[in-house]
Design a protein around this motif. Structure first.
Motif, short mmCIF file in Angstrom:
data_model
loop_
_atom_site.label_atom_id
_atom_site.label_comp_id
_atom_site.label_asym_id
_atom_site.label_seq_id
_atom_site.Cartn_x
_atom_site.Cartn_y
_atom_site.Cartn_z
N SER A 271 66.95 51.52 53.66
CA SER A 271 67.51 51.35 55.00
C SER A 271 67.35 52.59 55.87
CB SER A 271 68.99 50.99 54.90
OG SER A 271 69.72 51.98 54.20
N ALA A 272 66.95 53.72 55.30
CA ALA A 272 66.72 54.91 56.13
C ALA A 272 65.56 54.69 57.10
CB ALA A 272 66.43 56.13 55.25
N CYS A 273 64.59 53.90 56.69
CA CYS A 273 63.43 53.61 57.54
C CYS A 273 63.46 52.20 58.10
CB CYS A 273 62.14 53.80 56.76
SG CYS A 273 61.87 55.48 56.16
N HIS A 274 64.43 51.39 57.65
CA HIS A 274 64.56 50.01 58.11
C HIS A 274 66.01 49.78 58.49
CE1 HIS A 274 60.47 49.05 56.79
NE2 HIS A 274 60.73 49.73 55.69
N LEU A 275 66.36 50.27 59.67
CA LEU A 275 67.74 50.26 60.13
C LEU A 275 68.09 48.92 60.77
CD1 LEU A 275 67.18 53.73 61.66
CD2 LEU A 275 69.00 53.35 60.01
N PRO A 276 69.07 48.19 60.23
CA PRO A 276 69.38 46.87 60.77
C PRO A 276 69.72 46.86 62.25
CG PRO A 276 70.47 47.20 58.66
CD PRO A 276 69.87 48.52 59.04
N GLU A 277 70.46 47.87 62.71
CA GLU A 277 70.87 47.90 64.11
C GLU A 277 69.75 48.28 65.04
OE1 GLU A 277 71.92 51.98 62.34
OE2 GLU A 277 71.80 49.87 61.70
N LEU A 278 68.62 48.72 64.50
CA LEU A 278 67.49 49.16 65.33
C LEU A 278 66.22 48.41 64.98
CD1 LEU A 278 68.26 53.00 65.30
CD2 LEU A 278 68.63 51.40 67.18
N GLY A 279 66.36 47.10 64.76
CA GLY A 279 65.18 46.26 64.53
C GLY A 279 64.74 46.16 63.09
N TRP A 280 65.55 46.69 62.15
CA TRP A 280 65.15 46.75 60.75
C TRP A 280 63.85 47.54 60.59
CZ3 TRP A 280 68.17 44.85 56.68
CH2 TRP A 280 69.27 44.06 57.04
N ASP A 281 63.66 48.50 61.48
CA ASP A 281 62.55 49.44 61.35
C ASP A 281 63.07 50.80 61.81
OD1 ASP A 281 62.76 49.15 64.09
OD2 ASP A 281 60.65 48.73 64.44
N PHE A 282 62.16 51.72 62.16
CA PHE A 282 62.58 53.06 62.58
C PHE A 282 62.17 53.26 64.04
CE2 PHE A 282 62.52 57.73 62.72
CZ PHE A 282 63.77 57.99 62.16
N PRO A 283 63.11 53.70 64.90
CA PRO A 283 62.86 53.70 66.34
C PRO A 283 62.11 54.93 66.84
CG PRO A 283 65.08 54.43 65.92
CD PRO A 283 64.49 54.10 64.58
N ASP A 284 60.99 55.24 66.23
CA ASP A 284 60.17 56.36 66.67
C ASP A 284 58.72 56.02 66.39
OD1 ASP A 284 59.50 58.79 67.76
OD2 ASP A 284 60.72 60.00 66.38
N PHE B 25 57.07 35.52 77.41
CA PHE B 25 56.80 34.60 76.31
C PHE B 25 56.87 35.32 74.96
CE2 PHE B 25 53.65 32.60 73.39
CZ PHE B 25 54.43 31.49 73.08
N VAL B 26 56.30 36.52 74.87
CA VAL B 26 56.36 37.27 73.61
C VAL B 26 57.81 37.51 73.20
CG1 VAL B 26 55.81 39.47 72.51
CG2 VAL B 26 54.09 38.31 73.90
N GLU B 27 58.68 37.73 74.17
CA GLU B 27 60.09 37.94 73.85
C GLU B 27 60.74 36.68 73.29
OE1 GLU B 27 61.80 39.49 77.43
OE2 GLU B 27 61.36 41.58 76.87
N SER B 28 60.14 35.52 73.52
CA SER B 28 60.71 34.28 72.99
C SER B 28 60.53 34.17 71.48
CB SER B 28 60.07 33.06 73.67
OG SER B 28 58.77 32.77 73.14
N PHE B 29 59.70 35.02 70.89
CA PHE B 29 59.56 35.07 69.43
C PHE B 29 60.73 35.78 68.77
CE2 PHE B 29 54.86 35.06 70.57
CZ PHE B 29 54.66 33.75 70.20
N SER B 30 61.67 36.28 69.54
CA SER B 30 62.84 36.97 69.02
C SER B 30 64.10 36.23 69.43
CB SER B 30 62.91 38.42 69.56
OG SER B 30 61.72 39.13 69.27
N GLY B 31 65.02 36.06 68.48
CA GLY B 31 66.32 35.49 68.78
C GLY B 31 67.34 36.60 68.95
N GLU B 32 68.57 36.33 68.54
CA GLU B 32 69.60 37.37 68.58
C GLU B 32 69.31 38.42 67.52
OE1 GLU B 32 72.04 37.47 70.86
OE2 GLU B 32 71.17 35.66 71.75
N ARG B 33 69.85 39.61 67.74
CA ARG B 33 69.70 40.67 66.73
C ARG B 33 70.29 40.23 65.40
NH1 ARG B 33 68.22 45.88 68.11
NH2 ARG B 33 68.16 46.37 70.34
#
Length: 380
Positions: free
Chosen positions: A75-88, A353-361
Motif C-alpha cells: 500500500s505504500a505505492c498503491h494508496l487507496p485514497e489516491l487511486g490505488w497508485d502513487f500520486p507522482d 467520455f474517458v472519465e465515464s470509465f471511472s465510478g466513485e472512488r
C-alpha cells in the motif's frame, strides 16, 4: 411457429411491452461493438478466491513487514485514497533509492493477462512476488519475511486455516495478496451502466466523446474490449522522465536497472531513456514499447504514462492530438499515432467520455495489523 414469433409470444406472456423490447434492442444496437462492460473477475483454479483468503491478503497488502526493512507495504505505492497508485511521476522507492516507473493502479488488475508496464509478470501472484522483492521496491527476501510472519500468532492461525500450513509461507502470502487484489474491481461506472442498457448513464457530452473515441480519435484501436486495453505494446514517443536530468538518485536507479536487467557496456553508457519491452525480449524492435494500460479508474490515477510525464487527462488527449511525442527510440515509434485535428470542443468531449470509465472512488481504511509475540516454547 418461427423462433422469432415464439420469442415475441414469450415476451408478451411475461407482460413485457413489445414496443419497449424493440426500443431496448434498438438502443443496444447503438452501443459500440469495440467496447464492452466488465464481467466477473477471474478466479484462477490454482488460487480460488475465498473470503478468508481475501481477508488475509488484505492484511498482508497493508503490512509493512513484507519488505526488506519492515516498512514498505504494498500500500505504500498503491494508496487507496489516491487511486490505488502513487500520486507522482515516479513511484515511491525503497528507502535510500527512488523508483524509475509510474505506479499503475491495482483497480481492475484482476483482468490483465500481463502485469507491470512491460508484462514481465504473467499473474498477480507473480506480480506480488516481484514487487515485494524488487531492488527499488520492496527489497525483501522470502526467508526473512517468513520468519517475521512466524512470530505473529494471528498469521499462523490464518495461514493454517486458508492454506493448511503450520507456519506461513511467502508462496502462500503472494497467493493471498493476489486474491485480495482481484477483489478490487469497479464494474458500476457510468460507461458500464450505459453499455448494459441505461441510456441516461452518459451525458450528451460523453456520448459525443464516445463517438470520437471509436471514430475520429481512433482511441479504440488500442483501448478496446471490456478492459479498455488490447494489452499490446507500443512506443508512443513519450518523452524521457525529466528526473534523469537532475535527480542524482534517479540517475543511480536508472543505471542500476540497466545493469540488473541486462545491457551491453556500450548501451549502459549510451542509453538515456527507458528501453521498455526490450528488457523482456532483448529485441531492439521493442525499444521504448510499453503495455497499453486500461483507461478504467483513470480519473483518479494522475499523472499518466509509464513515467508520469503527462499530468492530466487533458494533457493525454492533447498528446495524442499532436500525434504523440519524441523520444530516444524514434525508429520504433508506432505508425498508429497521427495528428488528429481535434477541436477544443472535441477534446473536452473526449476527456468527458474517458472519465465515464471511472465510478466513485474505491476507498478502504488501513486494517489493524496483528502483533508479534514470542514463539511458543518447544516441549518434548
Amino acid at each position: 411457429m418461427t423462433t422469432f414469433k415464439k420469442t415475441i409470444s414469450a415476451i408478451a406472456l411475461a407482460g413485457v411491452s413489445i414496443v419497449a423490447v424493440a426500443a431496448g434492442v434498438q438502443a443496444a444496437e447503438k452501443r459500440p461493438a469495440e467496447l464492452a462492460p466488465l464481467g466477473e473477475p477471474p478466479s484462477p483454479p490454482d488460487n480460488p478466491m475465498t473470503p478468508e483468503k481475501v481477508e488475509l491478503g488484505k492484511l498482508l497488502f497493508f503490512d509493512p513487514r513484507l519488505s526488506g526493512n519492515g516498512a514498505m507495504p504494498c500500500s505504500a505505492c498503491h494508496l487507496p485514497e489516491l487511486g490505488w497508485d502513487f500520486p507522482d511521476k515516479i513511484s515511491l522507492g525503497y528507502p535510500g533509492t527512488v523508483h524509475w516507473r509510474n505506479s499503475p493502479t491495482i483497480v481492475n488488475s484482476a483482468y490483465y493477462g500481463n502485469l507491470f508496464w512491460t508484462g514481465v509478470s504473467k499473474s498477480l501472484e507473480a506480480e506480488a512476488r516481484t514487487a515485494a522483492r524488487g531492488g527499488v521496491a520492496g527489497n525483501g527476501e522470502d526467508d526473512m519475511m517468513e520468519a517475521r510472519l512466524a512470530f505473529i500468532p494471528e498469521y499462523r492461525e490464518r495461514f493454517n486455516d486458508v492454506f493448511g500450513t503450520e507456519y506461513p509461507l511467502m508462496r502462500d502470502a503472494y497467493m493471498a495478496i493476489a486474491a485480495f487484489e482481484r477483489s478490487i474491481v469497479q464494474r458500476d461506472t457510468p460507461f458500464d451502466l450505459y453499455m448494459l442498457g441505461d441510456d441516461d448513464a452518459l451525458s450528451d457530452q460523453q456520448k459525443r466523446g464516445m463517438e470520437l473515441f471509436t471514430g475520429k480519435a481512433g482511441c479504440s484501436t488500442c483501448h478496446d474490449g471490456a478492459l479498455i486495453s488490447n494489452q499490446k505494446y507500443y512506443n508512443l514517443g513519450v518523452p524521457a522522465y525529466d528526473g534523469w536530468e537532475d535527480d542524482e538518485l534517479a540517475q543511480i536507479t536508472f543505471r542500476f536497472e540497466l545493469y540488473a536487467k541486462g545491457s551491453t557496456e556500450e548501451k549502459y553508457r549510451k542509453w538515456k531513456d527507458d528501453p521498455g519491452l526490450y528488457f523482456v525480449t532483448k529485441q531492439e524492435a521493442d525499444l521504448g514499447k510499453f503495455r497499453v494500460p486500461s483507461l478504467r479508474y483513470t480519473k483518479y490515477t494522475a499523472p499518466y504514462m509509464h513515467n508520469g510525464m503527462l499530468e492530466t487527462l487533458e494533457d493525454v488527449v492533447e498528446f495524442y492530438n499532436q500525434g504523440g511525442g519524441t523520444n530516444d527510440w524514434a525508429a520504433t515509434k508506432t505508425d498508429l499515432i497521427k495528428p488528429l485535428g481535434l477541436t477544443d470542443k472535441e477534446k473536452a468531449d473526449l476527456v468527458a467520455f474517458v472519465e465515464s470509465f471511472s465510478g466513485e472512488r474505491l476507498l478502504m481504511e488501513t486494517p489493524d495489523l496483528p502483533e508479534y509475540e514470542p514463539l511458543p516454547a518447544v516441549t518434548n
